[in-house]
Each structure stands twice: as structure tokens, then as C-alpha cells.
Design a protein around this motif. Structure first.
Motif, PDB file in Angstrom:
ATOM      1  N   LEU A 158       0.834  -1.213   0.000  1.00  0.00           N
ATOM      2  CA  LEU A 158       0.000   0.000   0.000  1.00  0.00           C
ATOM      3  C   LEU A 158       0.864   1.256   0.000  1.00  0.00           C
ATOM      4  N   ASN A 159       0.523   2.156  -0.913  1.00  0.00           N
ATOM      5  CA  ASN A 159       1.199   3.449  -0.963  1.00  0.00           C
ATOM      6  C   ASN A 159       0.367   4.416  -0.114  1.00  0.00           C
ATOM      7  N   GLN A 160       0.880   4.721   1.090  1.00  0.00           N
ATOM      8  CA  GLN A 160       0.080   5.530   2.029  1.00  0.00           C
ATOM      9  C   GLN A 160       0.461   7.009   1.950  1.00  0.00           C
ATOM     10  N   PRO A 161      -0.410   7.917   2.218  1.00  0.00           N
ATOM     11  CA  PRO A 161      -1.848   7.761   2.236  1.00  0.00           C
ATOM     12  C   PRO A 161      -2.405   7.803   0.799  1.00  0.00           C
ATOM     13  N   PRO A 162      -3.618   7.551   0.506  1.00  0.00           N
ATOM     14  CA  PRO A 162      -4.676   7.266   1.474  1.00  0.00           C
ATOM     15  C   PRO A 162      -4.598   5.838   1.995  1.00  0.00           C
ATOM     16  N   GLY A 163      -5.163   5.635   3.167  1.00  0.00           N
ATOM     17  CA  GLY A 163      -5.201   4.322   3.777  1.00  0.00           C
ATOM     18  C   GLY A 163      -4.046   4.092   4.734  1.00  0.00           C
ATOM     19  N   GLU A 164      -4.245   3.232   5.677  1.00  0.00           N
ATOM     20  CA  GLU A 164      -3.219   2.864   6.658  1.00  0.00           C
ATOM     21  C   GLU A 164      -3.239   1.351   6.794  1.00  0.00           C
ATOM     22  N   ILE A 165      -2.109   0.804   7.255  1.00  0.00           N
ATOM     23  CA  ILE A 165      -2.044  -0.643   7.444  1.00  0.00           C
ATOM     24  C   ILE A 165      -2.360  -0.968   8.896  1.00  0.00           C
ATOM     25  N   TYR A 166      -3.288  -1.898   9.086  1.00  0.00           N
ATOM     26  CA  TYR A 166      -3.657  -2.333  10.433  1.00  0.00           C
ATOM     27  C   TYR A 166      -3.553  -3.863  10.447  1.00  0.00           C
ATOM     28  N   GLY A 167      -2.480  -4.381  11.040  1.00  0.00           N
ATOM     29  CA  GLY A 167      -2.233  -5.832  10.960  1.00  0.00           C
ATOM     30  C   GLY A 167      -1.934  -6.190   9.524  1.00  0.00           C
ATOM     31  N   SER A 168      -2.740  -7.040   8.936  1.00  0.00           N
ATOM     32  CA  SER A 168      -2.575  -7.331   7.510  1.00  0.00           C
ATOM     33  C   SER A 168      -3.763  -6.787   6.723  1.00  0.00           C
ATOM     34  N   ALA A 169      -4.423  -5.794   7.297  1.00  0.00           N
ATOM     35  CA  ALA A 169      -5.567  -5.180   6.609  1.00  0.00           C
ATOM     36  C   ALA A 169      -5.244  -3.742   6.237  1.00  0.00           C
ATOM     37  N   VAL A 170      -6.025  -3.205   5.296  1.00  0.00           N
ATOM     38  CA  VAL A 170      -5.924  -1.791   4.926  1.00  0.00           C
ATOM     39  C   VAL A 170      -7.136  -1.095   5.530  1.00  0.00           C
ATOM     40  N   VAL A 171      -6.899  -0.053   6.323  1.00  0.00           N
ATOM     41  CA  VAL A 171      -8.025   0.691   6.899  1.00  0.00           C
ATOM     42  C   VAL A 171      -7.967   2.144   6.412  1.00  0.00           C
ATOM     43  N   VAL A 172      -9.101   2.803   6.484  1.00  0.00           N
ATOM     44  CA  VAL A 172      -9.165   4.192   6.009  1.00  0.00           C
ATOM     45  C   VAL A 172      -8.261   5.060   6.884  1.00  0.00           C
ATOM     46  N   THR A 173      -8.461   4.986   8.182  1.00  0.00           N
ATOM     47  CA  THR A 173      -7.646   5.740   9.136  1.00  0.00           C
ATOM     48  C   THR A 173      -7.444   4.882  10.381  1.00  0.00           C
ATOM     49  N   LEU A 174      -6.286   5.039  11.013  1.00  0.00           N
ATOM     50  CA  LEU A 174      -6.043   4.279  12.245  1.00  0.00           C
ATOM     51  C   LEU A 174      -6.951   4.793  13.359  1.00  0.00           C
ATOM     52  N   GLY A 175      -7.316   3.934  14.241  1.00  0.00           N
ATOM     53  CA  GLY A 175      -8.285   4.281  15.285  1.00  0.00           C
ATOM     54  C   GLY A 175      -9.448   3.327  15.179  1.00  0.00           C
ATOM     55  N   ASN A 176     -10.053   3.047  16.289  1.00  0.00           N
ATOM     56  CA  ASN A 176     -11.099   2.017  16.299  1.00  0.00           C
ATOM     57  C   ASN A 176     -12.441   2.537  15.785  1.00  0.00           C
TER      58      ASN A 176
END
Lengths: 170, 152
Positions: free
Chosen positions: A97-115
Motif C-alpha cells: 500500500l502506498n500511504q496515504p490514502p489508507g493505513e495498514i492495520y495488521g494485515s488489513a488496509v483501513v481508512v484511518t487508524l483508530g477504532n
């Protein structure tokens, strides 16, 4: 004397019996309570995601994902395959993943970090993946979301809403 | 008669004590087994045997390689592969050559590895890590929780 001895013995007998009963029930309760089934981590039925469009160029993949379900999403797992015979996509593209947009959470791509589940129904989000392996032919997305389970926020993979798309990235 | 009567209570007492000791030993071992064998997982302290039901894997085989993807929410510590061929089977753990991910197959985790043993079908059985009173312990799920992959 004999009467006194018999009376004391009976009380001790009862005390021992009750104590043993309590101890045994505690042990059996602690063992059996582990067998009480807990609800499995699952996403609600209305979760859905769609690959709206993609574009491949010089080892780079641009994708646009749309949340076409009824629930907010946090992100997705993305896997690819470059072998026509291989039915299971096992190349994890989250590392590319070329960040941003998106962030890496574990082995997933999330929009933004935070729950938080930032992908709202109807939202479209674009992501760029670099340094791709050659000849990607299959791409797979599993949506994921944060859910509260037993007063804790858990990251849940929505395997029931998995989508697989054939693409042409030579 | 008196001598015989004198012997009988001694034997009876010895027998009684022996029986009590044996029964006590059996009960002790049974209870110890019960408390040690309860492997639990997650904050809910769910018995790992029930967690095996929630494992969600997808697997395929092509060109000598087995491909696995963990699409569920239960992390898989290892995968035991039971490779069936005509009239026999052999067992091995996937990624024994060091290719298995260090943290196992977590949420969204994938694995591709070679299977050198020839066969007709592979049964992939998940091995999970759970907690016991003495620490973490691996538990191999039952065969019915595994997934079959055709090698042909």
C-alpha cells in the motif's frame, strides 16, 4: 461418653460432607463453564463491498472500492494471485500500500487508524498499491470492521462478504 | 475358630485401606486431568474445542503447492496436514521448512508452501494456541474441523 463421641462424629461427618460437596461443585462448575458457547465474532448480514474500478500501470494498481452495504466499514483485507491455476489468492497486497490514502492495520488496509468504521455506506475510497508482483490475475477483498464484543472493541473480518475479481495486470 | 476370627479383621482392614487408597488415587488423577485439560481461548474463556468450530479457512492445491487463507477471526497457530494416498496416509505440519509465518495465520493471513509428499487428498487440521493454568498450550482440533483439499 459413648453418646458424646457419636454426636461429635456426626457433626464432623456432615461438615466434611458439605465441604467436599462444595469443593467438588466449584471444580466441576469451573470446568463446565468453559463449555458454554460464546457468540462467534461475525459481521452483520448487510455488509457488502464492491470494486468499482481499477487501473494497472507499471507495477502499480489503483483501485476504487465502494461500500454498497448497510453498515460502516473500517477497511479490508486484500489478496492477489498471479497464477491461473491457483484458486486461492495468497499474495498479501497490504504490504504494497502506498500511504496515504489508507493505513495498514495488521494485515488489513483501513481508512484511518483508530477504532472507528470510517467507510460509510455509499462512500467510495481510492487506494494505490506499488511494487506489485508480475501478472496479477485475481484479486480478493474481505471487508473488515470494528465491533464491540463483550465490552471490547474487536477487529472483525467479514468473510461472508468476500469478493473475488479477475483483473488483468501484466 | 478364635484364630480365624482374629485374622479376618486384619485382612479386612488392610483391604479397606488399600481400596480407599486406590479409589482416592483414581479420583485425584481424574480431577487433576479435568483441571489441566481445560484449554481456553479469548477473553470469554471459551473452551478451545468450541473455538475450533469457528475457524474459517480456504485452501487449494496447484502445482505441488498448497495455498491457505485465513478468512475468519480465529488465529491459527499451525496447520497439520494429513496426506492421504492409496491405502495409507502420512502426517506433516505445513511450513516445517521454516516457511510458516512466525505468528501463525492471523486474521487475513495467507500461506503458500510446497507439499513434497505425493498423495490424493490433504486434510488440513488447524492447531490453535490456548491458555491453561500452567501457561499457553497448543491444541490440535479434531479431524472434522479440518478442510479437505484435492491433490489431483
Amino acid at each position: 461418653m459413648v453418646r458424646n463421641k457419636k454426636a461429635v462424629s456426626a457433626i464432623i461427618g456432615y461438615v466434611l460432607l458439605v465441604t467436599m460437596g462444595i469443593v467438588m461443585s466449584v471444580i466441576v462448575y469451573n470446568y463446565l463453564k468453559t463449555y458454554v458457547p460464546a457468540d462467534a465474532l461475525e459481521c452483520p448480514g448487510g455488509v457488502s463491498i464492491v470494486l468499482k474500478d481499477y487501473n494497472c500501470s507499471t507495477n502499480q494498481l489503483n483501485i476504487t472500492l465502494k461500500n454498497n452495504g448497510k453498515f460502516n466499514l473500517a477497511g479490508f483485507f486484500i489478496h492477489a494471485s498471479n497464477n491461473t491455476e491457483q484458486k486461492i489468492a495468497t499474495i498479501d497486497l497490504s504490504k504494497n500500500l502506498n500511504q496515504p490514502p489508507g493505513e495498514i492495520y495488521g494485515s488489513a488496509v483501513v481508512v484511518t487508524l483508530g477504532n472507528e468504521n470510517f467507510m460509510k455506506p455509499g462512500n467510495e475510497n481510492g487506494y494505490i498499491f506499488d511494487n506489485l508482483p508480475p501478472n496479477i490475475e485475481l484479486i480478493e477483498f474481505i471487508p473488515a470492521r470494528f465491533q464491540e464484543e463483550n465490552n471490547k472493541i474487536r477487529f472483525v473480518s467479514c468473510s461472508g462478504a468476500k469478493i473475488t475479481e479477475k483483473i488483468n495486470c501484466n | 475358630m478364635r484364630d480365624k476370627k482374629g485374622l479376618s479383621p486384619v485382612i479386612a482392614t488392610v483391604l479397606l485401606i488399600a481400596i480407599v487408597i486406590v479409589i482416592g488415587l483414581i479420583v485425584f488423577l481424574w480431577f487433576r486431568g479435568i483441571t489441566e485439560e481445560a484449554i481456553t481461548k479469548f477473553d470469554t474463556n471459551t473452551n478451545i474445542k468450541l473455538v475450533c468450530e469457528d475457524v474459517a479457512l480456504e485452501a487449494g492445491y496447484s502445482g505441488g503447492y498448497v495455498h491457505v487463507s485465513n478468512i475468519g477471526n480465529v488465529p491459527v497457530y499451525k496447520l497439520k496436514a494429513k496426506i492421504t494416498s492409496e491405502g495409507s496416509y502420512s502426517t506433516e505440519f505445513l511450513g516445517d521448512d521454516g516457511s510458516w509465518p512466525e505468528t501463525g495465520l492471523t486474521q487475513g493471513g495467507t500461506y503458500s508452501g510446497i507439499i513434497s509428499t505425493p498423495g490424493e487428498e490433504i486434510l488440513l487440521i488447524p492447531v490453535l494456541i490456548g491458555s491453561t493454568a500452567t501457561g499457553e498450550k497448543a491444541y490440535t482440533c479434531e479431524d472434522r474441523h479440518g478442510i479437505y483439499v484435492s491433490m489431483s
